[in-house]
Design an enzyme around this catalytic site. Structure first.
Site, PDB file in Angstrom:
ATOM      1  N   GLN A   1      50.768  21.806  54.155  1.00 31.56           N
ATOM      2  CA  GLN A   1      51.092  22.924  55.052  1.00 31.56           C
ATOM      3  C   GLN A   1      49.936  23.177  56.022  1.00 31.56           C
ATOM      4  O   GLN A   1      50.158  23.454  57.212  1.00 31.56           O
ATOM      5  CB  GLN A   1      51.379  24.179  54.218  1.00 31.56           C
ATOM      6  CG  GLN A   1      51.551  25.439  55.044  1.00 31.56           C
ATOM      7  CD  GLN A   1      52.015  26.603  54.201  1.00 31.56           C
ATOM      8  OE1 GLN A   1      53.210  26.815  54.035  1.00 31.56           O
ATOM      9  NE2 GLN A   1      51.093  27.366  53.649  1.00 31.56           N
TER      10      GLN A   1
ATOM     11  N   MET B   1      53.626  35.299  51.572  1.00 29.58           N
ATOM     12  CA  MET B   1      54.994  35.688  51.196  1.00 29.58           C
ATOM     13  C   MET B   1      54.955  36.717  50.068  1.00 29.58           C
ATOM     14  O   MET B   1      55.946  36.918  49.364  1.00 29.58           O
ATOM     15  CB  MET B   1      55.799  34.454  50.784  1.00 29.58           C
ATOM     16  CG  MET B   1      55.953  33.477  51.945  1.00 29.58           C
ATOM     17  SD  MET B   1      57.394  32.412  51.804  1.00 29.58           S
ATOM     18  CE  MET B   1      56.993  31.526  50.330  1.00 29.58           C
TER      19      MET B   1
ATOM     20  N   HIS C   1      45.413  34.755  47.138  1.00 31.55           N
ATOM     21  CA  HIS C   1      45.648  35.451  48.406  1.00 31.55           C
ATOM     22  C   HIS C   1      44.457  36.355  48.740  1.00 31.55           C
ATOM     23  O   HIS C   1      44.004  36.422  49.888  1.00 31.55           O
ATOM     24  CB  HIS C   1      46.894  36.341  48.313  1.00 31.55           C
ATOM     25  CG  HIS C   1      48.183  35.596  48.086  1.00 31.55           C
ATOM     26  ND1 HIS C   1      48.920  35.735  46.931  1.00 31.55           N
ATOM     27  CD2 HIS C   1      48.871  34.737  48.870  1.00 31.55           C
ATOM     28  CE1 HIS C   1      50.009  34.987  47.025  1.00 31.55           C
ATOM     29  NE2 HIS C   1      50.010  34.376  48.176  1.00 31.55           N
TER      30      HIS C   1
ATOM     31  N   ALA D   1      53.874  38.828  46.502  1.00 35.26           N
ATOM     32  CA  ALA D   1      53.574  38.554  45.087  1.00 35.26           C
ATOM     33  C   ALA D   1      52.111  38.091  45.007  1.00 35.26           C
ATOM     34  O   ALA D   1      51.794  37.014  44.502  1.00 35.26           O
ATOM     35  CB  ALA D   1      54.532  37.528  44.486  1.00 35.26           C
ATOM     36  N   LEU D   2      51.259  38.950  45.530  1.00 37.32           N
ATOM     37  CA  LEU D   2      49.864  38.568  45.762  1.00 37.32           C
ATOM     38  C   LEU D   2      49.087  38.373  44.458  1.00 37.32           C
ATOM     39  O   LEU D   2      49.294  39.073  43.472  1.00 37.32           O
ATOM     40  CB  LEU D   2      49.167  39.641  46.613  1.00 37.32           C
ATOM     41  CG  LEU D   2      49.790  39.886  47.989  1.00 37.32           C
ATOM     42  CD1 LEU D   2      48.957  40.913  48.766  1.00 37.32           C
ATOM     43  CD2 LEU D   2      49.930  38.601  48.798  1.00 37.32           C
TER      44      LEU D   2
HETATM   45  P1  AMP Z   1      52.185  32.077  49.950  1.00 32.19           P
HETATM   46  O1  AMP Z   1      52.278  33.544  49.727  1.00 32.19           O
HETATM   47  O2  AMP Z   1      52.450  31.249  48.735  1.00 32.19           O
HETATM   48  O3  AMP Z   1      52.938  31.609  51.164  1.00 32.19           O
HETATM   49  O4  AMP Z   1      50.658  31.794  50.291  1.00 32.19           O
HETATM   50  C1  AMP Z   1      50.001  32.465  51.321  1.00 32.19           C
HETATM   51  C2  AMP Z   1      48.667  31.806  51.552  1.00 32.19           C
HETATM   52  O5  AMP Z   1      47.899  31.886  50.357  1.00 32.19           O
HETATM   53  C3  AMP Z   1      48.811  30.307  51.897  1.00 32.19           C
HETATM   54  O6  AMP Z   1      47.871  29.992  52.896  1.00 32.19           O
HETATM   55  C4  AMP Z   1      48.476  29.647  50.587  1.00 32.19           C
HETATM   56  O7  AMP Z   1      47.961  28.348  50.734  1.00 32.19           O
HETATM   57  C5  AMP Z   1      47.423  30.589  50.032  1.00 32.19           C
HETATM   58  N1  AMP Z   1      47.317  30.420  48.580  1.00 32.19           N
HETATM   59  C6  AMP Z   1      48.328  30.374  47.685  1.00 32.19           C
HETATM   60  N2  AMP Z   1      47.858  30.140  46.458  1.00 32.19           N
HETATM   61  C7  AMP Z   1      46.505  30.041  46.565  1.00 32.19           C
HETATM   62  C8  AMP Z   1      45.448  29.804  45.641  1.00 32.19           C
HETATM   63  N3  AMP Z   1      45.673  29.613  44.346  1.00 32.19           N
HETATM   64  N4  AMP Z   1      44.183  29.778  46.114  1.00 32.19           N
HETATM   65  C9  AMP Z   1      43.936  29.970  47.445  1.00 32.19           C
HETATM   66  N5  AMP Z   1      44.888  30.193  48.363  1.00 32.19           N
HETATM   67  C10 AMP Z   1      46.161  30.231  47.938  1.00 32.19           C
END
Ligand code: AMP
Length: 282
Positions: free
Chosen positions: A155, A30, A37, A32-33
Site C-alpha cells: 500500500q 479506518m 495507529h 479500530a485504533l
Molecule cells: P488501517 O486503519 O488498517 O487502514 O491503517 C491505517 C494506517 O495505520 C496505515 O498506514 C497502516 O499501515 C498503519 N498501521 C496499521 N497497523 C500498523 C502497525 N501494526 N504498526 C504501524 N502502523 C500500522
C-alpha cells in the site's frame, strides 16, 4: 481536538492554519485504533504543528463484502485515544462526503505491475479503492507530511506512485510496524481473533524472522518452504502468498536469486481472518 464531518468546513480550517504557516501532518486510518495507529500519530506530532487523523472505513477497497461488514468499529474508544494523544483534528466523513458522485463512478488509477502481484492479485480492485480514497483525502487535507505504516508495505508503494503520478506535494513517511509482545503485527482485524488464535498467529512473525535469520544459508525457495511450514503448523487454514521480493519495487526474485535489499511478505487466514505482515531482510 476538533472533529470535522464535512470537508468544506475542514478545508476552511486548514486554509486558516496554512495561512498561519503551520505544518500539517496527516494519518489516514479506518479506525479500530491500536498502538500501531497511535505510533503514526506520535510521528506526526513530533514533526508537524498540526496533526489530522481521518477515520473512514472505505467501502471501495473491500473486495470481499463480508470483510467490510465485519470490519471492527470502535469509534468512541478511537475518539478517546486520539484526544489522549493530542491529535488536533479528527476528520470523520460519511460515504457521501468522500464519494459525492457515488461509489461506482471512479477514475481508473494506472498501477501497472504493482496491482498484479501479492495483495493486488489476491484482492482484485483493492488498490483502486485505496487510490480513490487516498486521492480524495489528500485533496481535502493537503498535508505537508503523510504518515503510513510499513505493515501495509505494498500500500505504501501504491501511495508513493499516486503521489508522484498526480503531483501531490506531500512527503510520505513509512513508520515501522508495531507488534504485540509475541511478535504478531498489530491490526484492527486482530480484534476478530480468539485469544488462542492470537497466540497461534505469532507464527507469521516467526516465519518471517526465520527467513531473515537464515537468508544466505540456504536457497530462497527452501526458505519460503520452511516459512510456509511454520505458518501451516500453527493452524492457519490458508496462505494466499509468501514471497521474497525486491524491497525497492516488489519485483519477485528470478531464478531463485535475491536482490540487494529484500522484503519477505505474507498473507494468511486464521479463524477466517486474513492477516498480512512483512519483514525487510538485508
Ligand atoms: P488501517 O486503519 O488498517 O487502514 O491503517 C491505517 C494506517 O495505520 C496505515 O498506514 C497502516 O499501515 C498503519 N498501521 C496499521 N497497523 C500498523 C502497525 N501494526 N504498526 C504501524 N502502523 C500500522
Amino acid at each position: 481536538m476538533i472533529i470535522f464531518r464535512k470537508s468544506a468546513q475542514l478545508l476552511e480550517k486548514l486554509q486558516q492554519l496554512k495561512n498561519e504557516g503551520k505544518k500539517i501532518g496527516f494519518v489516514p486510518t479506518m479506525g479500530a485504533l491500536h498502538s500501531g495507529h497511535i505510533s503514526l500519530i506520535g510521528e506526526s506530532k513530533l514533526h508537524c504543528d498540526i496533526t489530522i487523523c481521518s477515520i473512514f472505513v472505505n467501502p471501495t477497497q473491500f473486495n470481499d463484502p463480508a470483510d467490510f461488514e465485519k470490519y471492527p468499529v470502535t469509534i468512541e474508544n478511537d475518539i478517546y485515544q486520539l484526544h489522549k494523544t493530542g491529535t488536533d483534528i479528527l476528520f470523520l466523513p460519511s460515504v457521501a462526503e468522500i464519494y459525492p458522485n457515488g461509489l461506482d463512478n471512479g477514475p481508473h488509477y494506472e498501477l501497472g505491475f504493482l496491482e498484479s502481484i501479492l495483495e493486488g492479485y489476491y484482492r482484485p480492485g483493492h488498490f483502486q479503492g485505496v487510490c480513490r480514497v487516498m486521492h480524495r483525502l489528500l485533496t481535502i487535507c493537503q498535508p505537508d507530511e503523510l504518515y503510513m505504516g510499513q505493515k501495509d508495505y505494498q500500500q505504501c508503494m501504491v501511495v508513493k506512485k499516486l503521489l508522484s503520478d498526480y503531483n501531490l506535494s506531500c512527503n510520505l513517511h513509512i513508520v515501522p510496524t508495531m507488534r504485540e509482545a509475541n511478535g504478531l503485527a498489530m491490526s484492527s482485524r486482530n480484534l476478530r481473533l480468539s485469544a488462542e488464535a492470537k497466540t497461534q498467529a505469532a507464527a507469521i512473525y516467526h516465519a518471517l524472522t526465520h527467513i531473515k535469520d537464515n537468508v544466505g544459508k540456504t536457497t530462497p525457495e527452501n526458505l519460503k518452504r520452511e516459512a510456509v511450514a511454520i505458518i501451516e503448523r500453527a493452524g492457519f487454514n490458508k496462505i494466499d502468498y509468501l514471497d521474497i521480493c525486491n524491497a525497492e519495487d516488489l519485483a519477485p526474485s528470478v531464478n531463485d536469486k535475491l536482490f540487494d535489499h529484500n522484503v519477505a511478505l505474507t498473507a494468511a487466514f486464521i479463524e477466517g481472518v486474513r492477516l498480512i505482515d512483512n519483514l525487510v531482510i538485508d
